[in-house]
Design an enzyme around this catalytic site. Structure first.
Site, PDB file in Angstrom:
ATOM      1  CD  GLU A 107      -2.584   1.759   0.457  1.00 20.90           C
ATOM      2  OE1 GLU A 107      -3.003   2.945   0.509  1.00 20.90           O
ATOM      3  OE2 GLU A 107      -2.920   0.964  -0.432  1.00 20.90           O
TER       4      GLU A 107
ATOM      5  CG  HIS B 164      -8.792   4.877  -7.004  1.00 23.09           C
ATOM      6  ND1 HIS B 164      -7.945   4.016  -6.334  1.00 23.09           N
ATOM      7  CD2 HIS B 164      -8.080   6.011  -7.176  1.00 23.09           C
ATOM      8  CE1 HIS B 164      -6.788   4.616  -6.110  1.00 23.09           C
ATOM      9  NE2 HIS B 164      -6.852   5.820  -6.619  1.00 23.09           N
TER      10      HIS B 164
ATOM     11  CG  HIS C 247     -16.181  -8.207 -16.641  1.00 18.64           C
ATOM     12  ND1 HIS C 247     -15.917  -6.984 -17.205  1.00 18.64           N
ATOM     13  CD2 HIS C 247     -14.982  -8.863 -16.599  1.00 18.64           C
ATOM     14  CE1 HIS C 247     -14.633  -6.889 -17.495  1.00 18.64           C
ATOM     15  NE2 HIS C 247     -14.045  -8.022 -17.151  1.00 18.64           N
TER      16      HIS C 247
ATOM     17  CG  HIS D 130      -7.771  -9.226 -17.433  1.00 18.49           C
ATOM     18  ND1 HIS D 130      -8.125  -9.608 -18.705  1.00 18.49           N
ATOM     19  CD2 HIS D 130      -8.895  -8.703 -16.884  1.00 18.49           C
ATOM     20  CE1 HIS D 130      -9.398  -9.330 -18.924  1.00 18.49           C
ATOM     21  NE2 HIS D 130      -9.889  -8.782 -17.822  1.00 18.49           N
TER      22      HIS D 130
END
Length: 322
Positions: A57, A122, A225, A290
């Site tokens: 993070e 985001h 999706h 991906h």
């Protein structure tokens, strides 16, 4: 137009691509809470504890900050060198705007828990920042922002290849529609990640052994999706076919359409590999591949959209860029 400005724009584009990848890594490893609810500090410290989650993070934050400086420097350089080109300024300022916006959204997500739908945005804003930086770098590389009448004779940067792009109104609509639709597909994919719905459809191409599974919960999200990705593939195939015809457009458009087709096929199979590796050590790698492929595809579609936009602009004008 200036090697330094091109270098900055290229660094910003590569950096934003890295930010995209690291953001996906944070999500896939569940490291979003690695620094608690502190920002910009990590668990109240400037140097975080050496746990995997906190380091992932915090390194994402650190890289984003460094890339932000490149983006800011690029915007300043574009203002100083490219004020004659509204297009170049749009890409430079767009990169800065979306970089700041995604950073703010990321900070708010740390301090105040956000819904999965908001968190998917985001990634979408980061993708827009990457695409804007990429378009600016490509324009600088090809000499698209050299003021008219100042082109260097000969050479790849003096030939203005984009200016020769011609396409029909129908082709422009297909390209613009594909770019907008691909962003929707990307958003749904990001929503799948943030809701941890990848396991909703086990197996490929069938979903849990069914052609049409119950459209509820994680299964419904993952299946939608998949259908969206198939529709995108069909649209890109149509565009590539139209571009390959003699009346389809220029060589530049044809090459871009071929790249879009290759990337679309690869991202479909990479999506399948994500499903196949859900329970293996390869899952993280396939998921990141991906992300790279879909980001590249969106960048190519944005470039094709710019070519379509340039094909309908007037040939004159003080602020025109080729």
């Amino acid at each position: 137009m200036g090697k330094r400005l091109y270098g900055l724009a290229l660094a910003a584009a590569i950096g934003m691509g890295l930010v995209l990848l690291m953001g996906a890594l944070v999500t896939k490893t569940g490291s979003g809470d690695g620094c608690g609810t502190d920002w910009p500090l990590c668990n109240g410290k400037f140097v975080p504890a050496y746990t995997i989650e906190s380091m992932i993070e915090y390194s994402h934050r650190f890289v984003t900050a460094i890339v932000g400086l490149f983006v800011l420097a690029t915007a300043v350089g574009a203002y100083m060198k490219l004020r004659h080109s509204r297009e170049a300024l749009m890409f430079a300022y767009g990169t800065l705007f979306f970089t700041v916006l995604q950073a703010i959204l990321g900070a708010l997500a740390v301090i105040f828990p956000q819904s999965d739908a908001v968190m998917a945005l985001h990634f979408g804003f980061s993708l827009l920042a990457f695409s804007s930086a990429l378009l600016l770098a490509v324009g600088l590389r090809t000499g698209a922002y050299v003021p008219k009448g100042m082109e260097a004779p000969g050479g790849p940067r003096g030939s203005r290849p984009e200016a020769d792009t011609v396409m029909s109104a129908g082709m422009r609509k297909w390209i613009w529609g594909a770019a907008v639709y691909s962003y929707i597909v990307v958003y749904v994919g990001a929503f799948v990640r943030h809701t941890e719905s990848s396991g909703g459809c086990l197996g490929w191409p069938l979903c849990n052994g069914q052609v049409v599974p119950p459209l509820t919960g994680a299964t419904g999200i993952a299946f939608i999706h998949r259908i969206a990705a198939v529709i995108l593939l069909v649209v890109i195939v149509i565009i590539a076919y139209k571009a390959s015809r003699p009346e389809g457009g220029s060589r530049l458009l044809r090459n871009a359409a071929q790249w879009a087709l290759v990337l679309t096929v690869l991202q479909v199979f990479s999506g399948a590999s994500v499903v196949w590796t859900l329970s293996s050590d390869w899952y993280l790698l396939t998921a990141l591949v991906h992300v790279v492929l879909i980001s590249g595809l969106f960048g190519v579609l944005c470039y094709m959209s710019v070519l379509a936009w340039r094909s309908v602009r007037p040939t004159g004008g003080k602020n025109r860029s080729a």
